[in-house]
Design an enzyme around this catalytic site. Structure first.
Site, PDB file in Angstrom:
ATOM      1  N   HIS A 222      99.048  23.769  49.503  1.00  0.00           N
ATOM      2  CA  HIS A 222      98.247  24.962  49.761  1.00  0.00           C
ATOM      3  C   HIS A 222      97.012  25.004  48.862  1.00  0.00           C
ATOM      4  CE1 HIS A 222      97.804  29.565  49.480  1.00  0.00           C
ATOM      5  NE2 HIS A 222      97.355  29.208  50.673  1.00  0.00           N
TER       6      HIS A 222
ATOM      7  N   HIS B 195      87.787  30.166  48.927  1.00  0.00           N
ATOM      8  CA  HIS B 195      88.688  31.124  49.591  1.00  0.00           C
ATOM      9  C   HIS B 195      88.050  32.498  49.747  1.00  0.00           C
ATOM     10  CE1 HIS B 195      91.981  34.081  49.848  1.00  0.00           C
ATOM     11  NE2 HIS B 195      92.650  33.141  50.479  1.00  0.00           N
TER      12      HIS B 195
HETATM   13  O1  G3P Z   1      96.470  28.708  55.904  1.00  0.00           O
HETATM   14  C1  G3P Z   1      97.534  29.295  55.273  1.00  0.00           C
HETATM   15  C2  G3P Z   1      97.104  30.197  54.155  1.00  0.00           C
HETATM   16  O2  G3P Z   1      96.199  29.484  53.353  1.00  0.00           O
HETATM   17  C3  G3P Z   1      96.481  31.461  54.637  1.00  0.00           C
HETATM   18  O3  G3P Z   1      96.233  32.383  53.629  1.00  0.00           O
HETATM   19  O4  G3P Z   1      94.797  33.534  52.003  1.00  0.00           O
HETATM   20  O5  G3P Z   1      95.972  31.466  51.335  1.00  0.00           O
HETATM   21  O6  G3P Z   1      94.055  31.357  52.897  1.00  0.00           O
HETATM   22  P1  G3P Z   1      95.227  32.168  52.414  1.00  0.00           P
HETATM   23 MG    MG Z   2      94.074  29.240  53.312  1.00  0.00          MG
END
Ligand code: G3P
Ligand code: MG
Length: 243
Positions: free
Chosen positions: A17, A59
């Protein structure tokens, strides 16, 4: 359908992630390299379209949390952006730099965070790499912004797309089916067996974010989920076993 099953655990995909956020600065080249080093065969990162036309890994819409800059990304010139420290001396990378760094060592899930042309810009970049030999099935483009994802899908129909959900829609996986999506990527708070069943019945794989507890990952696997996004892909690989 769906991204190629490059799972290291039998039929269960563990996706780093934001690279490997638990170990290295998120959405940086170091983060992506760390994810690969820890054994992740797929990595997720977030992208936005900068006013310069560059697609960059970030992000938030603002710079404070992940860099030593401040204010909105949209208000920061490209050179100034590149002079910021995104953690441990890392630059805010471009999408091209991420692809060059990874060099097909992992599948990539590119999450579109911004709208307003991001899908088209990302399609333009990814199609160049596909033309140079990157397999389309080793890419997955996702977004919470479904009209933007639709724009991407029109521009690059050969690249699988994933619908991101942070809730349970009234029509279950209907939006994914309508979009021709390969995957439904849903928050762990909202995993519902009826949604999972609907997605699977229509050939969509289901991935859950963000899962850092190996026990939770095992339980999700038992519920028919196809994989998870994790800040600590190494912890999950250690518990679920490498295939
Ligand atoms: O793509 C999965 C996840 O990354 C979505 O949430 O806020 O971590 O981008 P976020
Ligand atoms: Mg994400």
């Amino acid at each position: 359908m769906g991204p190629e099953s490059g799972a290291q655990t039998s039929d269960f995909l563990i996706i780093g992630h934001r690279g490997a956020r638990g170990h290295a600065p998120e959405n940086t080249l170091l983060g992506l390299d760390t994810g690969i080093r820890l054994g992740a065969t797929w990595l997720e990162f977030d992208v936005q379209l900068h006013p310069s036309g560059a697609v960059v890994l970030l992000h938030d819409t603002t710079l404070e949390r992940t860099t030593n800059g401040c204010g909105r990304l949209a208000d920061c010139g490209f050179e100034a952006l590149r002079n910021l420290d995104a953690g441990q001396g890392q630059q805010v990378p471009t999408l091209e730099e991420a692809l060059e760094l990874v060099e097909q060592r992992a599948g990539l899930n590119v999450e579109l965070k911004s709208a307003g042309g991001t899908g088209e810009a990302v399609a333009g970049v990814l199609r160049q790499y596909i033309a140079a030999g990157w397999p389309a099935e080793r890419l997955l483009v996702s977004s919470f912004h479904l009209p933007e994802l639709w724009e991407f899908h029109q521009a690059a129909p050969e690249i699988p797309v994933g619908v991101l959900l942070a809730g349970v829609p009234l029509d279950w996986a209907g939006c994914a089916i309508e979009l021709g999506a390969a995957t439904v990527n849903i928050s762990s708070e909202f995993v519902d067996p009826r949604l999972v069943a609907d997605a699977k019945a229509h050939g969509c794989q289901v991935y859950v974010y963000t899962v850092n507890d190996p026990g939770e990952a095992l339980a999700l696997r038992g519920q028919g989920v196809d994989g998870v996004f994790s800040d600590y892909p190494d912890r999950l690989l250690a518990r679920l076993g490498r295939h």
